[in-house]
Design a protein around this motif. Structure first.
Motif, mmCIF file in Angstrom:
data_model
loop_
_atom_site.group_PDB
_atom_site.id
_atom_site.type_symbol
_atom_site.label_atom_id
_atom_site.label_comp_id
_atom_site.label_asym_id
_atom_site.label_seq_id
_atom_site.Cartn_x
_atom_site.Cartn_y
_atom_site.Cartn_z
ATOM 1 N N ARG A 44 35.596 38.357 16.094
ATOM 2 C CA ARG A 44 35.279 37.169 15.299
ATOM 3 C C ARG A 44 33.761 37.033 15.120
ATOM 4 O O ARG A 44 33.009 37.102 16.093
ATOM 5 C CB ARG A 44 35.815 35.897 15.964
ATOM 6 N N PRO A 45 33.291 36.858 13.885
ATOM 7 C CA PRO A 45 31.851 36.712 13.654
ATOM 8 C C PRO A 45 31.351 35.330 14.086
ATOM 9 O O PRO A 45 32.032 34.323 13.903
ATOM 10 C CB PRO A 45 31.719 36.901 12.139
ATOM 11 N N HIS A 80 30.913 38.831 23.286
ATOM 12 C CA HIS A 80 31.419 37.735 24.105
ATOM 13 C C HIS A 80 32.934 37.860 24.189
ATOM 14 O O HIS A 80 33.638 37.715 23.193
ATOM 15 C CB HIS A 80 30.997 36.420 23.451
ATOM 16 N N ILE A 81 33.433 38.153 25.385
ATOM 17 C CA ILE A 81 34.876 38.257 25.605
ATOM 18 C C ILE A 81 35.422 36.891 26.003
ATOM 19 O O ILE A 81 34.865 36.220 26.872
ATOM 20 C CB ILE A 81 35.185 39.264 26.725
ATOM 21 N N ARG A 82 36.515 36.503 25.386
ATOM 22 C CA ARG A 82 37.190 35.247 25.762
ATOM 23 C C ARG A 82 38.666 35.539 26.005
ATOM 24 O O ARG A 82 39.351 36.079 25.134
ATOM 25 C CB ARG A 82 37.035 34.191 24.681
ATOM 26 N N ILE A 83 39.133 35.183 27.185
ATOM 27 C CA ILE A 83 40.551 35.327 27.479
ATOM 28 C C ILE A 83 41.211 33.958 27.380
ATOM 29 O O ILE A 83 40.550 32.921 27.383
ATOM 30 C CB ILE A 83 40.794 35.965 28.867
ATOM 31 N N GLY A 84 42.535 33.968 27.303
ATOM 32 C CA GLY A 84 43.273 32.723 27.135
ATOM 33 C C GLY A 84 43.479 31.981 28.437
ATOM 34 O O GLY A 84 43.180 32.475 29.527
ATOM 35 N N ASP A 125 46.351 36.758 11.449
ATOM 36 C CA ASP A 125 47.005 38.051 11.617
ATOM 37 C C ASP A 125 46.293 39.177 10.890
ATOM 38 O O ASP A 125 46.508 40.350 11.198
ATOM 39 C CB ASP A 125 48.455 37.974 11.121
ATOM 40 N N ASP A 126 45.432 38.857 9.902
ATOM 41 C CA ASP A 126 44.774 39.929 9.159
ATOM 42 C C ASP A 126 43.548 40.431 9.914
ATOM 43 O O ASP A 126 43.223 39.953 11.004
ATOM 44 C CB ASP A 126 44.399 39.460 7.750
ATOM 45 N N ASP A 127 42.850 41.393 9.336
ATOM 46 C CA ASP A 127 41.726 42.025 10.029
ATOM 47 C C ASP A 127 40.438 41.212 9.951
ATOM 48 O O ASP A 127 39.425 41.589 10.561
ATOM 49 C CB ASP A 127 41.494 43.454 9.515
ATOM 50 N N GLY A 128 40.432 40.113 9.216
ATOM 51 C CA GLY A 128 39.249 39.256 9.150
ATOM 52 C C GLY A 128 38.102 39.837 8.354
ATOM 53 O O GLY A 128 36.958 39.408 8.510
ATOM 54 N N CYS A 129 38.395 40.777 7.481
ATOM 55 C CA CYS A 129 37.341 41.450 6.716
ATOM 56 C C CYS A 129 37.233 40.955 5.271
ATOM 57 O O CYS A 129 36.550 41.573 4.456
ATOM 58 C CB CYS A 129 37.585 42.958 6.725
ATOM 59 N N GLY A 130 37.908 39.867 4.950
ATOM 60 C CA GLY A 130 37.915 39.367 3.580
ATOM 61 C C GLY A 130 36.915 38.247 3.338
ATOM 62 O O GLY A 130 35.765 38.294 3.777
ATOM 63 N N LYS A 131 37.372 37.198 2.666
ATOM 64 C CA LYS A 131 36.488 36.112 2.261
ATOM 65 C C LYS A 131 35.787 35.416 3.427
ATOM 66 O O LYS A 131 34.608 35.071 3.315
ATOM 67 C CB LYS A 131 37.276 35.091 1.433
ATOM 68 N N TYR A 157 43.153 44.654 25.464
ATOM 69 C CA TYR A 157 43.832 43.974 26.562
ATOM 70 C C TYR A 157 44.543 42.718 26.056
ATOM 71 O O TYR A 157 43.943 41.907 25.332
ATOM 72 C CB TYR A 157 42.835 43.595 27.655
ATOM 73 N N PRO A 158 45.790 42.519 26.439
ATOM 74 C CA PRO A 158 46.516 41.334 25.958
ATOM 75 C C PRO A 158 45.889 40.024 26.419
ATOM 76 O O PRO A 158 46.054 38.995 25.758
ATOM 77 C CB PRO A 158 47.923 41.521 26.538
ATOM 78 N N GLU A 159 45.181 40.033 27.542
ATOM 79 C CA GLU A 159 44.540 38.794 28.022
ATOM 80 C C GLU A 159 43.431 38.329 27.081
ATOM 81 O O GLU A 159 43.117 37.141 27.018
ATOM 82 C CB GLU A 159 43.950 39.003 29.421
ATOM 83 N N VAL A 160 42.813 39.270 26.367
ATOM 84 C CA VAL A 160 41.689 38.946 25.494
ATOM 85 C C VAL A 160 42.201 38.350 24.184
ATOM 86 O O VAL A 160 42.969 38.988 23.467
ATOM 87 C CB VAL A 160 40.821 40.195 25.220
ATOM 88 N N GLU A 161 41.771 37.129 23.895
ATOM 89 C CA GLU A 161 42.207 36.465 22.666
ATOM 90 C C GLU A 161 41.231 36.673 21.516
ATOM 91 O O GLU A 161 41.631 36.738 20.363
ATOM 92 C CB GLU A 161 42.388 34.972 22.917
ATOM 93 N N ARG A 162 39.938 36.724 21.833
ATOM 94 C CA ARG A 162 38.937 36.924 20.794
ATOM 95 C C ARG A 162 37.675 37.515 21.412
ATOM 96 O O ARG A 162 37.406 37.338 22.599
ATOM 97 C CB ARG A 162 38.622 35.632 20.031
ATOM 98 N N ILE A 163 36.917 38.215 20.588
ATOM 99 C CA ILE A 163 35.625 38.768 20.978
ATOM 100 C C ILE A 163 34.617 38.329 19.913
ATOM 101 O O ILE A 163 34.780 38.644 18.722
ATOM 102 C CB ILE A 163 35.672 40.303 21.072
ATOM 103 N N LEU A 164 33.619 37.594 20.319
ATOM 104 C CA LEU A 164 32.612 37.096 19.392
ATOM 105 C C LEU A 164 31.495 38.120 19.246
ATOM 106 O O LEU A 164 30.959 38.615 20.246
ATOM 107 C CB LEU A 164 32.050 35.766 19.879
ATOM 108 N N VAL A 165 31.149 38.430 18.005
ATOM 109 C CA VAL A 165 30.066 39.356 17.698
ATOM 110 C C VAL A 165 29.242 38.784 16.548
ATOM 111 O O VAL A 165 29.674 37.864 15.856
ATOM 112 C CB VAL A 165 30.591 40.757 17.310
ATOM 113 N N ASN A 166 28.068 39.342 16.341
ATOM 114 C CA ASN A 166 27.269 38.967 15.185
ATOM 115 C C ASN A 166 28.010 39.351 13.909
ATOM 116 O O ASN A 166 28.706 40.376 13.870
ATOM 117 C CB ASN A 166 25.921 39.692 15.261
ATOM 118 N N PRO A 167 27.883 38.560 12.835
ATOM 119 C CA PRO A 167 28.568 38.912 11.579
ATOM 120 C C PRO A 167 28.245 40.318 11.094
ATOM 121 O O PRO A 167 29.110 40.988 10.508
ATOM 122 C CB PRO A 167 28.061 37.849 10.599
#
Length: 364
Positions: free
Chosen positions: A221-222, A231-235, A251-257, A190-200
């Protein structure tokens, strides 16, 4: 040791001044201590403020007006921990949860168990979260809804399923199913959703297993905790000029460092000062946006039922403010129109204007 009366007499003005300073300091400290905590003031509000839907401040330091409640039960959801009275949110947030429940059911998810959203007027919570203060956050359990209606006692006491091993910080493979991935992907769509917090550990599981389109992973996002829910967070929403948003996710997938850091020793070191009070335990109204005092002073909705969101995008209208309702705070660019309804238009999600509650004899 002998002290002459002359020496005491000579120092008396200094002693008097010192005692006066100590007394003044005590009065100031007492005044600070006596100032009510914001969490107690907002936690005491059982109904939302009747005004246009607006969020003030930041996710962890703010409040909101025009809140609506999600019903305790829906075709595809049930609200958990009802005694907390945290099923309130900005109308866009509540509508999005209802939409997610329908879309996820079509994807094969049995139904949502909804955790905390916000208090009726937001603000710091009595316990738990630092965020969830402006009506734009919501927790969804990773445990699917059962095939029967839970009792009130079960909703209060049943435990969610912990998906992550607290020693390895990795997902328990016997519990994680492809449908969990599909649920998170749907929420991130959903475009309204800016980030979703999850356990690492959950983020790592997604990074290791998602194939094809991975663009949605940037929203995942971990963060500490979040091992039994996401945890859903909208803007910040239109009509909330005093809402403070977060920086955009990379912009990347957040799976790196950045993810690799979570699997080092550093994030899990014991707190050096575990007994330090939480921010919510210290906040007073002076720490919140100035509009939050206005939010507290606004009249209540008629009842929880009067401001409960109904499926199909048509909520029941809230009552209008009293004629002598306080005016908008000076200098607030967004204003709070004294005669505004609690449901303002939110074009991005298509919430229609509300209808008046029909007379008691209509439709009976």
């Amino acid at each position: 040791m002998t002290i002459s009366m002359r020496s005491l007499t000579g120092r008396r003005p200094f002693l008097t001044a010192a005692l006066a300073i100590v007394a003044l300091a005590g009065l100031v400290a007492g005044a600070i201590t006596a100032e009510p905590r914001a969490k107690d003031l907002f936690g005491a509000k059982k109904l939302p403020a009747v005004a246009a839907a607006q969020s003030f401040g930041f996710y962890s330091k703010g409040c909101f007006t025009g809140g609506v409640a999600i019903p305790m039960d829906g075709q595809n959801w049930e609200v958990m921990r009802p005694s907390r009275n945290r099923r309130w949110g900005h109308p866009t947030m509540i509508a999005l949860i209802e939409k997610l429940s329908r879309d996820a059911a079509a994807d094969g998810w049995p139904g949502l168990l909804i955790g905390d959203i916000s208090q009726p007027r937001g603000g710091p919570m009595l316990t738990g979260h630092a965020s969830h203060q402006i009506g734009l956050d919501a927790d969804i359990w990773l445990t699917p809804m059962p095939d029967r209606k839970l009792t009130t006692q079960e909703r209060e006491n049943i435990s969610a399923t912990l998906m992550v091993d607290d020693k390895t910080h990795l997902v328990k493979d016997r519990l994680w199913k492809p449908i969990h991935t599909k649920l998170l992907k749907r929420a991130a769509s959903y475009p309204e959703v800016e980030r979703i917090l999850v356990n690492p550990g959950i983020k790592k599981k997604l990074c290791d297993t998602v194939t094809g389109d991975r663009t949605w992973l940037r929203k995942i996002r971990p963060f500490w905790g979040h091992d039994y829910h996401f945890h859903i967070r909208i803007g910040c929403q239109p009509g909330s000029p005093n809402c403070k948003g977060q920086e955009a996710t990379p912009d990347d997938d957040g799976c790196g460092k950045p993810l690799a850091w979570w699997f080092t020793e550093e994030p899990w070191r014991p707190n050096k000062n575990p007994d330090a009070p939480k921010a919510r335990d210290l906040m007073t109204m002076a720490n919140l946006p100035k509009q939050c005092q206005f939010v507290l002073d606004q009249p209540d909705a008629d009842s929880a039922e009067a401001v409960t969101y109904r499926g199909g995008g048509v909520p029941i209208a809230a009552r209008a403010p009293e004629p002598d309702a306080p005016p908008p705070i000076a200098g607030n660019a967004g204003g709070l129109p004294g005669a505004a309804n609690a449901f303002t238009a939110t074009p991005e999600i298509g919430i229609p204007l509300p209808r008046r509650r029909p007379p008691a004899n209509v439709g009976q």
